[in-house]
Scaffold this active site. Sequence first.
Site, PDB file in Angstrom:
ATOM      1  N   GLY A  14      45.639  59.985 103.739  1.00 13.14           N
ATOM      2  CA  GLY A  14      44.771  60.188 104.888  1.00 13.14           C
ATOM      3  C   GLY A  14      45.545  60.594 106.127  1.00 13.14           C
ATOM      4  CG  PHE A  38      35.419  59.328 100.053  1.00 13.67           C
ATOM      5  CD1 PHE A  38      34.406  60.134  99.555  1.00 13.67           C
ATOM      6  CD2 PHE A  38      35.183  58.605 101.218  1.00 13.67           C
ATOM      7  CE1 PHE A  38      33.177  60.216 100.207  1.00 13.67           C
ATOM      8  CE2 PHE A  38      33.965  58.678 101.862  1.00 13.67           C
ATOM      9  CZ  PHE A  38      32.960  59.486 101.356  1.00 13.67           C
ATOM     10  CB  THR A  94      36.411  50.945 100.800  1.00 14.36           C
ATOM     11  OG1 THR A  94      35.794  51.844  99.865  1.00 14.36           O
ATOM     12  CG2 THR A  94      37.854  51.360 101.027  1.00 14.36           C
ATOM     13  CG  ASN A 101      40.787  44.514  94.206  1.00 17.11           C
ATOM     14  OD1 ASN A 101      40.604  43.494  93.544  1.00 17.11           O
ATOM     15  ND2 ASN A 101      39.942  45.535  94.193  1.00 17.11           N
ATOM     16  N   GLY A 104      45.239  39.892  96.826  1.00 13.15           N
ATOM     17  CA  GLY A 104      45.594  39.281  95.543  1.00 13.15           C
ATOM     18  C   GLY A 104      46.933  39.787  95.034  1.00 13.15           C
ATOM     19  NE  ARG A 108      50.775  40.815  90.211  1.00 12.40           N
ATOM     20  CZ  ARG A 108      51.841  41.586  89.985  1.00 12.40           C
ATOM     21  NH1 ARG A 108      52.945  41.071  89.494  1.00 12.40           N
ATOM     22  NH2 ARG A 108      51.804  42.887  90.256  1.00 12.40           N
ATOM     23  CE1 TYR A 147      36.373  52.026 109.355  1.00 11.07           C
ATOM     24  CE2 TYR A 147      35.812  51.794 111.667  1.00 11.07           C
ATOM     25  CZ  TYR A 147      36.747  52.034 110.682  1.00 11.07           C
ATOM     26  OH  TYR A 147      38.052  52.286 111.030  1.00 11.07           O
ATOM     27  CE1 TYR A 161      44.301  36.119  98.423  1.00 11.92           C
ATOM     28  CE2 TYR A 161      42.234  36.429  99.597  1.00 11.92           C
ATOM     29  CZ  TYR A 161      42.953  36.415  98.414  1.00 11.92           C
ATOM     30  OH  TYR A 161      42.324  36.702  97.224  1.00 11.92           O
TER      31      TYR A 161
END
Length: 315
Positions: A14, A38, A94, A101, A104, A108, A147, A161
């Site tokens: 982008g 996109f 998104t 995601n 996460g 890890r 948005y 988190y």
Amino acid sequence: MAERKTILITGGAGFLGSHLCDRLIADGHDVICVDNFFTGAKHNIEHLIGHPSFELIRHDVTFPLYIEVHQIYNLACPASPIHYQHDPVQTTKTSVHGAINMLGLAKRLKCRIFQASTSEVYGDPSVHPQTEAYWGNVNPIGPRSCYDEGKRCAETLFFDYHHQHKLEIKVARIFNTYGPRMHPKDGRVVSNFIVQALQGEPITIYGDGCQTRSFCYVDDLIEGFVRLMNSPSDLTGPVNLGNQSEFTIRQLAEKVIEMTGSRSELISKPLPADDPRQRQPDISLATQKLGWQPATPLAEGLERTIAYFRTLLGA
């Protein structure tokens, strides 16, 4: 030189992501660029294809990604009203699923992760200029909500988190940014005005043109990204990154006409729903903690941006 790292950039093809790829490779790091194209464009990163420090992966962040890296910059999300309102459900997914995601993955890997948030979390602000302590004035069910609220939820996830899993996070709130590689049809005011002026079309002003924006040149913003990512771990953010110089939309249009030598006339159209009347960052925190402030005057940044669009459009 700082330790060489492998760094993941989502939305790396982008406007902002491609400039960040350039900067991090120049700094001696290996970059993995992830994009579903996109709104990203291959021509933004084609000069990096084949570079030994660059890798490109076509991937949608709403699906998990399994990879080994040292840092993550999460920039994936359409950022202009035309693009994020095209598929509002996907825009929210998104921001939210993408954040889940990437968080996460960072959990890890036990690695630091950066979130590209936005001044849109302040909505149509009743506080001016906007400080990070301001909670915002946002319509949760309007045309911009996919948005605005998606980014607000992503911030929530980042801090949850951080608190729950002790993850090292960095959250930047980006104010209006412009420069080469903006999408010519993204509907943003700087690219709109430049494209219309170069093509001799009437320049569209929404409302009376008295609404204000503060425009930050892309190189200055990327410098802020890197400084925030590499700042001490106790500086989580959110940190405003933007230019404090405030202009009306009408002033910007007149400046673009002057600099392009265009004969375009100004025409007015109704103001879109929930369009903010004013937008100006308080960057005291970034200045104090990062030693950062924008260095590129509007005229200089516009000159580079106009040159880019002249080449792109053959104008």
